[in-house]
Design a protein around this motif. Structure first.
Motif, short mmCIF file in Angstrom:
data_model
loop_
_atom_site.label_atom_id
_atom_site.label_comp_id
_atom_site.label_asym_id
_atom_site.label_seq_id
_atom_site.Cartn_x
_atom_site.Cartn_y
_atom_site.Cartn_z
N SER A 1 0.85 -1.19 0.00
CA SER A 1 0.00 0.00 0.00
C SER A 1 0.89 1.24 0.00
CB SER A 1 -0.93 0.01 1.22
OG SER A 1 -0.18 0.04 2.43
N ASP A 2 0.30 2.39 -0.38
CA ASP A 2 1.05 3.65 -0.47
C ASP A 2 2.37 3.43 -1.22
OD1 ASP A 2 -0.82 5.22 0.84
OD2 ASP A 2 -0.02 4.72 2.81
N MET A 3 2.28 2.85 -2.39
CA MET A 3 3.46 2.41 -3.12
C MET A 3 3.83 3.40 -4.22
SD MET A 3 3.93 -1.27 -5.02
CE MET A 3 5.55 -1.91 -5.44
N ARG A 4 5.11 3.80 -4.25
CA ARG A 4 5.67 4.59 -5.34
C ARG A 4 6.95 3.89 -5.79
NH1 ARG A 4 7.11 10.07 -4.54
NH2 ARG A 4 6.22 10.62 -6.57
N LEU A 5 7.04 3.61 -7.07
CA LEU A 5 8.11 2.76 -7.59
C LEU A 5 8.54 3.24 -8.97
CD1 LEU A 5 9.73 0.03 -7.94
CD2 LEU A 5 7.59 -0.95 -8.77
N GLU A 6 9.85 3.21 -9.22
CA GLU A 6 10.33 3.47 -10.57
C GLU A 6 11.59 2.65 -10.82
OE1 GLU A 6 11.32 7.07 -13.75
OE2 GLU A 6 10.88 7.57 -11.65
N ALA A 7 11.62 1.99 -11.98
CA ALA A 7 12.80 1.28 -12.46
C ALA A 7 13.26 1.93 -13.76
CB ALA A 7 12.49 -0.20 -12.68
N TYR A 8 14.50 1.62 -14.18
CA TYR A 8 15.08 2.24 -15.38
C TYR A 8 15.03 3.76 -15.27
CZ TYR A 8 14.20 -2.49 -17.14
OH TYR A 8 14.16 -3.87 -17.30
N MET A 9 15.42 4.27 -14.12
CA MET A 9 15.29 5.69 -13.83
C MET A 9 16.29 6.54 -14.62
SD MET A 9 14.82 5.47 -9.68
CE MET A 9 14.82 7.25 -9.49
N PRO A 10 15.84 7.68 -15.19
CA PRO A 10 16.77 8.56 -15.90
C PRO A 10 17.55 9.46 -14.95
CG PRO A 10 14.53 9.42 -16.03
CD PRO A 10 14.44 8.10 -15.32
N GLY A 11 17.04 9.65 -13.74
CA GLY A 11 17.71 10.48 -12.74
C GLY A 11 17.69 9.81 -11.39
N ASN A 12 18.13 10.54 -10.36
CA ASN A 12 18.24 9.94 -9.04
C ASN A 12 16.97 10.05 -8.20
OD1 ASN A 12 20.89 9.13 -9.46
ND2 ASN A 12 21.75 11.06 -8.68
N GLU A 13 15.98 10.82 -8.69
CA GLU A 13 14.74 10.98 -7.96
C GLU A 13 13.57 10.42 -8.77
OE1 GLU A 13 14.65 11.95 -4.91
OE2 GLU A 13 16.80 12.43 -4.85
N LEU A 14 12.51 10.03 -8.06
CA LEU A 14 11.32 9.53 -8.73
C LEU A 14 10.74 10.60 -9.65
CD1 LEU A 14 9.58 7.74 -5.70
CD2 LEU A 14 10.67 6.64 -7.64
N SER A 15 10.28 10.17 -10.81
CA SER A 15 9.72 11.10 -11.78
C SER A 15 8.44 11.74 -11.24
CB SER A 15 9.41 10.37 -13.09
OG SER A 15 10.57 9.79 -13.64
N SER A 16 8.25 13.01 -11.60
CA SER A 16 7.01 13.70 -11.20
C SER A 16 5.82 13.19 -11.99
CB SER A 16 7.16 15.21 -11.39
OG SER A 16 7.50 15.51 -12.74
N ALA A 17 6.07 12.72 -13.23
CA ALA A 17 5.01 12.10 -14.02
C ALA A 17 4.72 10.72 -13.45
CB ALA A 17 5.43 11.99 -15.48
N GLU A 18 3.41 10.39 -13.35
CA GLU A 18 3.04 9.14 -12.70
C GLU A 18 2.15 8.26 -13.57
OE1 GLU A 18 1.14 10.24 -9.05
OE2 GLU A 18 3.05 10.46 -7.97
N THR A 19 2.29 6.95 -13.41
CA THR A 19 1.33 5.98 -13.90
C THR A 19 0.54 5.50 -12.69
OG1 THR A 19 2.73 5.25 -15.75
CG2 THR A 19 0.99 3.74 -14.99
N VAL A 20 -0.73 5.87 -12.63
CA VAL A 20 -1.57 5.56 -11.46
C VAL A 20 -2.19 4.18 -11.66
CG1 VAL A 20 -3.56 6.29 -10.09
CG2 VAL A 20 -2.03 7.99 -11.10
N CYS A 21 -2.15 3.36 -10.62
CA CYS A 21 -2.69 2.00 -10.72
C CYS A 21 -4.19 2.03 -10.95
CB CYS A 21 -2.35 1.19 -9.46
SG CYS A 21 -3.18 1.76 -7.96
N SER A 22 -4.72 0.96 -11.50
CA SER A 22 -6.14 0.90 -11.84
C SER A 22 -7.03 1.00 -10.61
CB SER A 22 -6.45 -0.40 -12.59
OG SER A 22 -6.07 -1.53 -11.82
N ALA A 23 -6.58 0.48 -9.47
CA ALA A 23 -7.39 0.55 -8.25
C ALA A 23 -7.59 1.99 -7.81
CB ALA A 23 -6.72 -0.24 -7.13
N ASP A 24 -6.57 2.85 -7.96
CA ASP A 24 -6.71 4.25 -7.61
C ASP A 24 -7.55 5.01 -8.63
OD1 ASP A 24 -5.17 3.75 -5.44
OD2 ASP A 24 -3.49 5.03 -6.01
N GLN A 25 -7.44 4.63 -9.90
CA GLN A 25 -8.21 5.30 -10.94
C GLN A 25 -9.70 5.07 -10.74
OE1 GLN A 25 -6.83 4.15 -14.84
NE2 GLN A 25 -4.70 4.42 -14.28
N ALA A 26 -10.06 3.90 -10.22
CA ALA A 26 -11.47 3.57 -10.03
C ALA A 26 -12.06 4.24 -8.81
CB ALA A 26 -11.65 2.06 -9.94
#
Length: 412
Positions: free
Chosen positions: A166-191
């Protein structure tokens, strides 16, 4: 911890914190001063193990003392898959491996390794083995150069054990050292259109006679095809310490279908349905098959609730149950109210029909009815038969009496 054939990641569960104290953990994999994988989340796990006399289930959160195993983790720059491997406790580990097709990245495998010799978690275990289980059906993916974000609780079954994030934020293949501000929101949150967990509803003291819950329709799909189908009204009954009332209260809580999202997984011998309401309450059902008897049954129920009025989140469950047994290829039906007692809470179901395996054409197969429904059908039959018997007895008595009355007259 070693990687096996470059295709497993290590997920483990267990912790030394108090049960129910869900903690936030931050993990990252670095190479040459660059971060390639970063993960922020809270997690808890449900594991069933054997003692000399019975099976036990433990549920514990991932501790904030978890650290990344630099020797086992990798950014994948050597041609191998990116790995995040985290370790904690006495021989436990959590790991995820990732793949990408150039436009999307996803969790390729989730693996759980746990050490049964750790008596602080697995009290009286009849084995000291180190157990490793893997799930290749995780369902976590995001667009490249975006952060996967999921406030809602999501559960993954691995080898019969369950991990819930829960409360999960994840990024792989990162272009920088910080999580991207652009997000892919999971389907459970979209609903869900409600506020996050931190602003969840504050329950009020329940009425003595709670209303019957609405009947909802829930499903799980595999490659676009429904593989798990359920219709039911659900009511939870549990206690927690209320901050606003400064005392322990008994909560009777109905799941509301239009506020509840469903997710889960379908495997050959195990199927899972996760129901999440308002991102703050997750109820999970686990069904398993028995190839010997050609039947399946409800083997696990887990409840996670994190309401703003709670001093600590509520977490309880049991994965050694034996409810709702029915034949493979058929559905289970029970219109009568059922009560399932699960450790520190109970679950009431109303007008239930469920099929966890063998769903075809998005419809239930022939239903096998519960014993309570069968008993309720017998009652009018017994009453009707009794009344018919009584009428027959009266009729026979009348005819006998009439015959005797005629026999008393003499012909002139």
């Amino acid at each position: 911890m070693k990687r096996s054939n470059g295709c497993s990641a290590l997920l483990l569960l267990i912790c030394f914190a108090v049960l129910g104290c869900i903690q936030a953990v931050t993990l990252e994999v670095r190479e040459k001063n660059s971060t390639c994988i970063k993960l922020e989340l809270s997690a808890f796990f449900s594991i069933t193990y054997n003692t000399s006399s019975s099976a036990r289930t433990v549920q514990v959160p991932l501790p904030n003392t978890t650290t990344v195993d630099a020797a086992s983790s990798s950014c994948g720059t050597d041609g191998s898959l990116p790995w995040l491997v985290a370790t904690f406790g006495s021989g436990h580990a959590l790991g995820l491996s990732f793949t990408s097709n150039g436009s999307l990245y996803s969790v390729d495998n989730l693996t759980l390794q746990y050490n049964l010799s750790d008596s602080s978690i697995f009290a009286e275990a009849n084995s000291s083995d180190v157990v490793t289980v893997v799930s290749a059906t995780v369902g976590i993916w995001a667009v490249i150069n975006t952060t996967y974000h999921c406030v809602s609780a999501i559960s993954v079954v691995a080898g019969g054990q369950m991990v819930t994030f829960s409360d999960m934020r994840l990024e792989a293949y990162m272009p920088g050292n910080e999580l991207s501000s652009a997000e892919t929101v999971c389907s459970a949150d979209q609903a869900s259109t409600t506020a996050p967990t931190t602003t969840a509803r504050t329950p009020t003291t329940p009425t003595p006679e709670p209303t019957t819950p609405q009947r909802g329709t829930y499903s799980v799909s595999n490659n676009g095809t429904i593989c798990f189908l359920a219709q039911m009204g659900l009511q939870l009954n549990f206690s927690y310490f209320s901050q606003s009332q400064n005392k322990t209260i008994q909560e009777i809580f109905n799941l509301t279908p239009n506020l509840t999202t469903s997710s889960g997984s379908c495997e050959d011998s195990r199927a899972t349905l996760n129901l999440t309401q308002e991102r703050s309450t997750t109820l999970s059902f686990i069904f398993t098959t028995n190839s010997t008897t050609n039947k399946y049954h409800l083997s696990g129920i887990i409840l996670f609730a994190n309401w703003s009025d709670m001093t600590v989140p509520f977490l309880a469950g049991n994965t050694s149950l034996d409810y709702m047994g029915t034949t493979l290829g058929r559905s289970y039906m029970c219109n009568a109210e059922q009560t399932f007692v699960v450790e520190n809470f109970s679950l009431n179901t109303f007008r239930l029909q469920v099929q966890a395996f063998g769903v075809t054409s998005n419809h239930f197969s022939t239903a096998e009815e519960c014993q309570m429904d069968q008993d309720q059908m017998l009652i009018p039959i017994i009453v009707g038969a009794s009344l018919a018997g009584l009428v027959l007895i009266v009729l026979i008595a009348y005819l006998i009496g009439r015959k005797r009355s005629h026999a008393g007259y003499q012909t002139i």
